[in-house]
Structure formats: structure tokens, C-alpha cells
Write a protein that holds these residues in place. Structure first.
Motif, mmCIF file in Angstrom:
data_model
loop_
_atom_site.group_PDB
_atom_site.id
_atom_site.type_symbol
_atom_site.label_atom_id
_atom_site.label_comp_id
_atom_site.label_asym_id
_atom_site.label_seq_id
_atom_site.Cartn_x
_atom_site.Cartn_y
_atom_site.Cartn_z
ATOM 1 N N LEU A 11 116.312 1.233 18.386
ATOM 2 C CA LEU A 11 116.826 1.343 19.754
ATOM 3 C C LEU A 11 116.018 2.347 20.580
ATOM 4 C CD1 LEU A 11 120.681 1.206 19.160
ATOM 5 C CD2 LEU A 11 119.262 -0.522 20.285
ATOM 6 N N THR A 12 115.557 3.397 19.933
ATOM 7 C CA THR A 12 114.713 4.376 20.621
ATOM 8 C C THR A 12 113.428 3.728 21.106
ATOM 9 O OG1 THR A 12 115.592 6.171 19.262
ATOM 10 C CG2 THR A 12 113.486 6.579 20.374
ATOM 11 N N PHE A 13 112.773 2.977 20.230
ATOM 12 C CA PHE A 13 111.521 2.321 20.616
ATOM 13 C C PHE A 13 111.745 1.251 21.681
ATOM 14 C CE2 PHE A 13 109.814 3.718 16.331
ATOM 15 C CZ PHE A 13 109.062 4.743 16.877
ATOM 16 N N ILE A 14 112.858 0.549 21.598
ATOM 17 C CA ILE A 14 113.178 -0.438 22.629
ATOM 18 C C ILE A 14 113.349 0.267 23.976
ATOM 19 C CG2 ILE A 14 114.953 -2.044 23.425
ATOM 20 C CD1 ILE A 14 115.328 -2.843 20.466
ATOM 21 N N TRP A 15 114.053 1.386 23.985
ATOM 22 C CA TRP A 15 114.255 2.140 25.221
ATOM 23 C C TRP A 15 112.916 2.592 25.804
ATOM 24 C CZ3 TRP A 15 117.387 3.191 29.048
ATOM 25 C CH2 TRP A 15 117.102 4.271 29.869
ATOM 26 N N VAL A 16 112.068 3.150 24.960
ATOM 27 C CA VAL A 16 110.775 3.651 25.427
ATOM 28 C C VAL A 16 109.920 2.501 25.955
ATOM 29 C CG1 VAL A 16 108.620 4.738 24.667
ATOM 30 C CG2 VAL A 16 110.807 5.708 23.981
ATOM 31 N N ALA A 17 109.947 1.363 25.266
ATOM 32 C CA ALA A 17 109.167 0.207 25.723
ATOM 33 C C ALA A 17 109.692 -0.319 27.055
ATOM 34 C CB ALA A 17 109.195 -0.890 24.667
ATOM 35 N N LEU A 18 111.008 -0.351 27.217
ATOM 36 C CA LEU A 18 111.588 -0.845 28.468
ATOM 37 C C LEU A 18 111.294 0.076 29.645
ATOM 38 C CD1 LEU A 18 115.058 -2.206 27.311
ATOM 39 C CD2 LEU A 18 113.104 -3.537 28.129
ATOM 40 N N THR A 19 111.323 1.369 29.404
ATOM 41 C CA THR A 19 111.065 2.307 30.501
ATOM 42 C C THR A 19 109.574 2.465 30.766
ATOM 43 O OG1 THR A 19 111.090 4.211 29.010
ATOM 44 C CG2 THR A 19 113.171 3.615 30.101
ATOM 45 N N GLY A 20 108.753 2.261 29.743
ATOM 46 C CA GLY A 20 107.304 2.388 29.908
ATOM 47 C C GLY A 20 106.814 3.816 29.998
ATOM 48 N N THR A 21 107.668 4.778 29.674
ATOM 49 C CA THR A 21 107.293 6.193 29.724
ATOM 50 C C THR A 21 107.237 6.730 28.296
ATOM 51 O OG1 THR A 21 108.493 6.366 31.800
ATOM 52 C CG2 THR A 21 107.853 8.426 30.732
ATOM 53 N N PHE A 22 106.027 7.002 27.834
ATOM 54 C CA PHE A 22 105.838 7.422 26.453
ATOM 55 C C PHE A 22 105.716 8.939 26.351
ATOM 56 C CE2 PHE A 22 104.221 3.111 26.906
ATOM 57 C CZ PHE A 22 104.934 2.462 25.906
ATOM 58 N N THR A 23 106.797 9.619 26.700
ATOM 59 C CA THR A 23 106.829 11.081 26.618
ATOM 60 C C THR A 23 107.839 11.493 25.552
ATOM 61 O OG1 THR A 23 108.557 11.272 28.296
ATOM 62 C CG2 THR A 23 106.256 11.303 29.066
ATOM 63 N N LEU A 24 107.698 12.716 25.096
ATOM 64 C CA LEU A 24 108.625 13.239 24.103
ATOM 65 C C LEU A 24 110.047 13.251 24.642
ATOM 66 C CD1 LEU A 24 109.158 14.547 21.335
ATOM 67 C CD2 LEU A 24 108.660 16.751 22.405
ATOM 68 N N ALA A 25 110.200 13.650 25.886
ATOM 69 C CA ALA A 25 111.530 13.696 26.494
ATOM 70 C C ALA A 25 112.167 12.315 26.520
ATOM 71 C CB ALA A 25 111.448 14.267 27.899
ATOM 72 N N ASN A 26 111.385 11.290 26.796
ATOM 73 C CA ASN A 26 111.929 9.933 26.840
ATOM 74 C C ASN A 26 112.289 9.442 25.440
ATOM 75 O OD1 ASN A 26 112.792 7.749 28.411
ATOM 76 N ND2 ASN A 26 110.887 6.631 28.037
ATOM 77 N N TYR A 27 111.473 9.800 24.448
ATOM 78 C CA TYR A 27 111.823 9.459 23.063
ATOM 79 C C TYR A 27 113.137 10.127 22.659
ATOM 80 C CZ TYR A 27 107.489 7.077 21.763
ATOM 81 O OH TYR A 27 106.468 6.175 21.654
ATOM 82 N N LEU A 28 113.277 11.402 22.980
ATOM 83 C CA LEU A 28 114.514 12.119 22.642
ATOM 84 C C LEU A 28 115.717 11.527 23.365
ATOM 85 C CD1 LEU A 28 113.244 15.809 22.609
ATOM 86 C CD2 LEU A 28 113.787 14.355 20.651
ATOM 87 N N PHE A 29 115.542 11.208 24.637
ATOM 88 C CA PHE A 29 116.634 10.584 25.387
ATOM 89 C C PHE A 29 116.981 9.223 24.789
ATOM 90 C CE2 PHE A 29 118.316 7.890 28.761
ATOM 91 C CZ PHE A 29 119.441 8.628 29.116
ATOM 92 N N GLY A 30 115.960 8.454 24.433
ATOM 93 C CA GLY A 30 116.193 7.152 23.813
ATOM 94 C C GLY A 30 116.912 7.273 22.484
ATOM 95 N N PHE A 31 116.568 8.307 21.695
ATOM 96 C CA PHE A 31 117.245 8.523 20.422
ATOM 97 C C PHE A 31 118.716 8.854 20.646
ATOM 98 C CE2 PHE A 31 118.639 11.052 16.811
ATOM 99 C CZ PHE A 31 118.244 10.248 15.747
#
Length: 158
Positions: A11-31
Motif C-alpha cells: 500500500l505504501t508503494f501504491i501510494w507513492v506511485a499514485l502521488t508521483g512524489t518519491f520522498t522520504l516524507a511521502n513514503y512515511l505518510f504512505g506507510f
């Protein structure tokens, strides 16, 4: 527990792929978002260990970082000042940790913080010998390890 963790990572990777923002903050938010989605999906079912462990692991990481920064500042202050504030010593810390894994993690966490070093474990695995640069009160030092690192570590591992 492994399935929920893998699902959370997915789900984290899906979130990051959908938003297109590959930052640590976005990974943490996605997690975190994936964690809450999984929690809502499994709500009402039997209590999963995963949902108890993840918040404890996150809290443990912040606790360790706080202790690491505090110890670094203390040692840096000692190095930069001309006077001698150290009260070094070796302390016997009685262990509640029983398995080799628990004892190894505890000893390594203690050694990772500047100013402390795990020296040895007794043959019966009941006592950990710790050297520290700052031992003003042995009882409070032992209580700090037992109520800090050991208690939090055992909550995660057991």
C-alpha cells in the motif's frame, strides 16, 4: 503478521506511485496511511499483533534517537570542556531479557549509545555488565536501562 506488513508495504508503494512524489516524507505518510487502512479493514476481527507492535516500534525508534542525541551531546560537551565531569564505572545490570536474541539486542543498543559499552553477560544470562562514562548513582543508572531500553525492547520482542 508478515502478511499485514507486506500488505502495508505494498500500500505504501501504491501510494507513492499514485502521488508521483518519491520522498522520504511521502513514503512515511504512505506507510502510515496504509497502516490505518489495514487497521480499518480488519476492525472487528481478532486483534492482530501487527497493530500493537508497529506503534511500539515507532515509539522505540524515537526513544532510541532521543537517547542517542542526548548521549552524543553529553560526550561532546565532555570533550570540548577542559574540566573532568566523568564518573566512570562498571555496573551489574540484572536482566529480565531471557533469550539470546533479547540479550544481544539490549547489549548492542547500550553499546550504540556513546559513553556506554556492554562488556559481558554472566554465564547464567541473568546479569549484563555495562561500562559507562557517567555513573552518578548506580541505582538510577540501572533503572534507566531497565525502564528504558530493556522494557521497550521486551514489549516489542515478546
Amino acid at each position: 503478521m508478515k502478511n499485514r506488513f507486506v500488505s502495508n508495504i505494498l500500500l505504501t508503494f501504491i501510494w507513492v506511485a499514485l502521488t508521483g512524489t518519491f520522498t522520504l516524507a511521502n513514503y512515511l505518510f504512505g506507510f502510515l496511511l496504509g497502516f490505518f487502512v489495514l487497521r480499518m479493514v480488519t476492525l472487528g476481527k481478532s486483534e492482530a499483533k501487527y497493530f500493537r507492535i508497529v506503534p511500539k516500534v515507532i515509539a522505540f525508534i524515537f526513544f532510541f534517537l532521543y537517547e542517542l542525541i542526548k548521549a552524543n551531546l553529553q560526550v561532546a560537551y565532555e570533550v570540548m570542556t577542559p574540566h573532568y565531569n566523568m564518573t566512570p564505572g562498571i555496573v551489574k545490570v540484572p536482566l529480565d531479557a531471557e533469550t539470546d536474541l533479547e540479550i544481544t539486542f539490549l547489549a548492542n543498543l547500550i553499546s550504540l549509545t556513546p559513553g556506554t559499552l556492554s562488556l559481558d553477560v554472566s554465564d547464567d544470562k541473568k546479569v549484563l555488565y555495562v561500562h559507562s562514562m557517567y555513573i552518578k548513582d548506580r541505582e538510577s543508572f540501572i533503572a534507566g536501562i531497565k525502564n528504558g531500553f530493556e522494557k521497550r525492547l521486551l514489549e516489542i520482542l515478546r
